[in-house]
Design an enzyme around this catalytic site. Structure first.
Site, PDB file in Angstrom:
ATOM      1  N   HIS A  88       0.869  -1.180   0.000  1.00 39.28           N
ATOM      2  CA  HIS A  88       0.000   0.000   0.000  1.00 39.28           C
ATOM      3  C   HIS A  88       0.913   1.241   0.000  1.00 39.28           C
ATOM      4  O   HIS A  88       2.030   1.180   0.526  1.00 39.28           O
ATOM      5  CB  HIS A  88      -0.832  -0.044   1.283  1.00 39.28           C
ATOM      6  CG  HIS A  88      -1.896   0.981   1.408  1.00 39.28           C
ATOM      7  ND1 HIS A  88      -1.647   2.262   1.849  1.00 39.28           N
ATOM      8  CD2 HIS A  88      -3.227   0.915   1.181  1.00 39.28           C
ATOM      9  CE1 HIS A  88      -2.785   2.935   1.875  1.00 39.28           C
ATOM     10  NE2 HIS A  88      -3.755   2.146   1.479  1.00 39.28           N
TER      11      HIS A  88
ATOM     12  N   ASP B   7       3.176  -4.891   7.923  1.00 37.64           N
ATOM     13  CA  ASP B   7       1.962  -4.079   7.849  1.00 37.64           C
ATOM     14  C   ASP B   7       0.778  -5.027   8.056  1.00 37.64           C
ATOM     15  O   ASP B   7       0.471  -5.855   7.197  1.00 37.64           O
ATOM     16  CB  ASP B   7       1.900  -3.400   6.468  1.00 37.64           C
ATOM     17  CG  ASP B   7       0.595  -2.631   6.254  1.00 37.64           C
ATOM     18  OD1 ASP B   7      -0.338  -2.791   7.051  1.00 37.64           O
ATOM     19  OD2 ASP B   7       0.521  -1.885   5.260  1.00 37.64           O
TER      20      ASP B   7
ATOM     21  N   GLN C 256      -4.396  -5.292   6.961  1.00 37.96           N
ATOM     22  CA  GLN C 256      -5.391  -6.200   6.361  1.00 37.96           C
ATOM     23  C   GLN C 256      -5.342  -7.603   6.949  1.00 37.96           C
ATOM     24  O   GLN C 256      -6.101  -8.468   6.509  1.00 37.96           O
ATOM     25  CB  GLN C 256      -5.181  -6.285   4.839  1.00 37.96           C
ATOM     26  CG  GLN C 256      -5.379  -4.986   4.088  1.00 37.96           C
ATOM     27  CD  GLN C 256      -6.834  -4.509   4.075  1.00 37.96           C
ATOM     28  OE1 GLN C 256      -7.769  -5.250   4.382  1.00 37.96           O
ATOM     29  NE2 GLN C 256      -7.038  -3.248   3.729  1.00 37.96           N
TER      30      GLN C 256
ATOM     31  N   LYS D  44     -10.198  -0.688  10.786  1.00 42.70           N
ATOM     32  CA  LYS D  44     -10.346  -1.854   9.904  1.00 42.70           C
ATOM     33  C   LYS D  44     -10.686  -3.112  10.694  1.00 42.70           C
ATOM     34  O   LYS D  44     -10.937  -4.161  10.126  1.00 42.70           O
ATOM     35  CB  LYS D  44      -9.070  -2.074   9.092  1.00 42.70           C
ATOM     36  CG  LYS D  44      -8.838  -0.977   8.035  1.00 42.70           C
ATOM     37  CD  LYS D  44      -7.699  -1.317   7.124  1.00 42.70           C
ATOM     38  CE  LYS D  44      -7.129  -0.104   6.406  1.00 42.70           C
ATOM     39  NZ  LYS D  44      -7.898   0.281   5.232  1.00 42.70           N
TER      40      LYS D  44
ATOM     41  N   CYS E 272      -4.765   2.556  -3.623  1.00 40.36           N
ATOM     42  CA  CYS E 272      -3.523   3.059  -3.011  1.00 40.36           C
ATOM     43  C   CYS E 272      -2.368   2.092  -3.226  1.00 40.36           C
ATOM     44  O   CYS E 272      -1.558   1.868  -2.306  1.00 40.36           O
ATOM     45  CB  CYS E 272      -3.694   3.343  -1.519  1.00 40.36           C
ATOM     46  SG  CYS E 272      -4.833   4.667  -1.201  1.00 40.36           S
TER      47      CYS E 272
HETATM   48  N1  PMP Z   1      -1.692  -0.854   4.639  1.00 42.42           N
HETATM   49  C1  PMP Z   1      -2.641  -1.577   4.020  1.00 42.42           C
HETATM   50  C2  PMP Z   1      -2.285  -2.940   3.502  1.00 42.42           C
HETATM   51  C3  PMP Z   1      -3.922  -1.053   3.882  1.00 42.42           C
HETATM   52  O1  PMP Z   1      -4.870  -1.764   3.261  1.00 42.42           O
HETATM   53  C4  PMP Z   1      -4.207   0.245   4.393  1.00 42.42           C
HETATM   54  C5  PMP Z   1      -5.580   0.871   4.254  1.00 42.42           C
HETATM   55  N2  PMP Z   1      -6.190   0.725   3.021  1.00 42.42           N
HETATM   56  C6  PMP Z   1      -3.191   0.945   5.020  1.00 42.42           C
HETATM   57  C7  PMP Z   1      -1.954   0.364   5.135  1.00 42.42           C
HETATM   58  C8  PMP Z   1      -3.403   2.328   5.584  1.00 42.42           C
HETATM   59  O2  PMP Z   1      -4.266   2.283   6.667  1.00 42.42           O
HETATM   60  P1  PMP Z   1      -4.829   3.641   7.303  1.00 42.42           P
HETATM   61  O3  PMP Z   1      -5.412   4.398   6.169  1.00 42.42           O
HETATM   62  O4  PMP Z   1      -5.862   3.162   8.271  1.00 42.42           O
HETATM   63  O5  PMP Z   1      -3.698   4.329   7.947  1.00 42.42           O
END
Ligand code: PMP
Length: 404
Positions: A122, A199, A202, A225, A363
């Site tokens: 991401h 990370d 997910q 999430k 993203c």
């Molecule tokens: N890493 C991953 C794999 C994600 O899916 C996301 C959110 N789509 C993020 C980081 C960022 O999370 P946040 O927007 O809650 O900071």
């Protein structure tokens, strides 16, 4: 037995109608809906407890502090960290990674050093590292992946050099649903003495996570999430590593003593928590973790795996269907395109049927480039989704396909 209909009763939003149709919420990868237990905890704290934490001698401040610190213990238990000193509250995964990239960059990155990320990260696990690399004159290296969307671990060994300062890898891809063998990534990195950030944005909502078992140095996730509130997240770090890193932001709470000549910093984890924390959100996050623990993470995982298998079967039967990613180990995320129907058109028309999916690059632009596409439609499942919702999705896609 996992009673999904009983579980749905905890989520008032799921009874909403959208354009006169029952909401089918399949955008859980972006954010999850909140159970009553979480929202009520927030209302209760604002109505009955609210006071700033840590510095007060009065009753409410102490009560708010107790709730906040008990939440840290709940997080510690949930991911099986050794100590609450290793649990830093942040605004979310993004802030957790920015904190780490800044502090680790300041402490140990020099010109010519290297940072390794994977091909399926991401943006929030790419850009903070890129910014730090630019500041320090360091280089970003990328673990490649196969066409099926699996990391090429044999390439990782070749990427690790004496100059590698950290390896950053997502546990679950938010686009492909790939579950990466992060324990193996950690093992390979450790052979060269390199720390690893996982990370977990997910993964935490979908499977049991044990940071001691993974043995990663750092782990980041977001509250929203995992059925918790927005604006709160966690950076886990092994104590000996967090100890070595300088603070990220300055202000109240992160200090021991301040004079105009010199400031000394607070102990862990407060050294990384400048300013008033969102103590209502941390308390509500703990309620969310209690909620999923109460249902059982294994049971949630089994339910979602079954749902994903069923969804893959139903979607693959649709003419012109192309699903991105075919990893052996996959999670509750399905990205797809149908024929040459633009993902935005598909998303917009599904919305008219009450079905919420996400469209676009999610993203993950470098991953889109690797796949040779601009975007996908993404359905992502949560603990309250049902087979009849998957049926609604499949029928909806079929209907849109016939229209084109
Ligand atoms: N890493 C991953 C794999 C994600 O899916 C996301 C959110 N789509 C993020 C980081 C960022 O999370 P946040 O927007 O809650 O900071």
């Amino acid at each position: 037995m996992y009673d999904v209909n009983r579980v749905r009763e905890d989520f008032p939003i799921l009874t909403r109608q959208i354009y006169g149709r029952p909401l089918v919420y399949l955008d859980n990868g972006a954010t999850t809906q909140k159970p009553r237990q979480v929202v009520e905890a927030m209302v209760d704290e604002y109505y009955n407890v609210n006071a700033n934490v840590h510095r007060g001698v009065h009753f409410l401040s102490q009560q708010a502090t107790e709730l906040h610190e008990a939440s840290r213990e709940t997080v510690r238990r949930f991911i099986n960290a050794r100590s609450t000193a290793e649990i830093v509250f942040t605004r979310g995964t993004t802030e957790s990674i920015n904190l780490l990239a800044f502090s680790l960059g300041e402490a140990m990155v020099k010109e010519g050093d290297e940072v390794v990320v994977s091909a399926m990260e991401h943006h929030s696990n790419i850009v903070p590292w890129q910014m730090m690399c630019e500041r320090k004159g360091a280089q970003l290296r990328v673990i490649p992946m196969t066409d099926e969307g699996e990391l090429q671990l044999e390439a990782l060994e070749g990427l690790l050099t004496k100059r590698t300062r950290i390896v950053c890898c997502t546990q679950v891809s938010n686009v492909l649903g790939t579950v990466n063998p992060v324990k193996e990534v950690v093992r390979i990195a450790h052979e060269k003495g390199v720390p690893v950030l996982v990370d977990g944005a997910q993964s935490v909502p979908h499977m049991p996570v044990d940071v001691q078992d993974l043995d990663c140095e750092f782990f980041a996730f977001s509250g929203h999430k995992v059925y918790g509130p927005t604006g709160v997240g966690v950076l886990y770090g092994k104590e000996e590593w967090l100890d070595k890193l300088p603070p990220y932001q300055g202000g109240g709470e992160m200090i021991k003593n301040v004079t105009f000549e010199k400031t000394t910093y607070n102990e862990l984890p407060y050294k990384f928590e400048a300013g008033t924390p969102d103590y209502v959100a941390t308390h509500a996050l703990a309620k969310a973790l209690d909620y999923v623990s109460g249902l059982g993470m294994e049971k949630i995982e089994t339910h979602e795996q079954e749902l994903t298998r069923y969804a893959l079967e139903r979607l693959q039967a649709i003419e012109g269907m192309h699903i991105f990613g075919a990893a052996q180990q996959r999670d509750a995320v399905i990205s797809f395109q149908v024929g040459n129907i633009h993902h935005l058109d598909m998303g917009t028309l599904l919305d008219r049927l009450g079905i919420a999916v996400r469209t676009g690059h999610h993203c993950a632009e470098p991953l889109m480039r690797r796949l040779g596409i601009e975007g996908t439609v993404r359905a992502s499942f949560g603990l309250y989704n049902t087979k009849s919702e998957v049926d609604a999705l499949a029928e909806g896609i079929e209907r849109v396909r016939r229209m084109f």
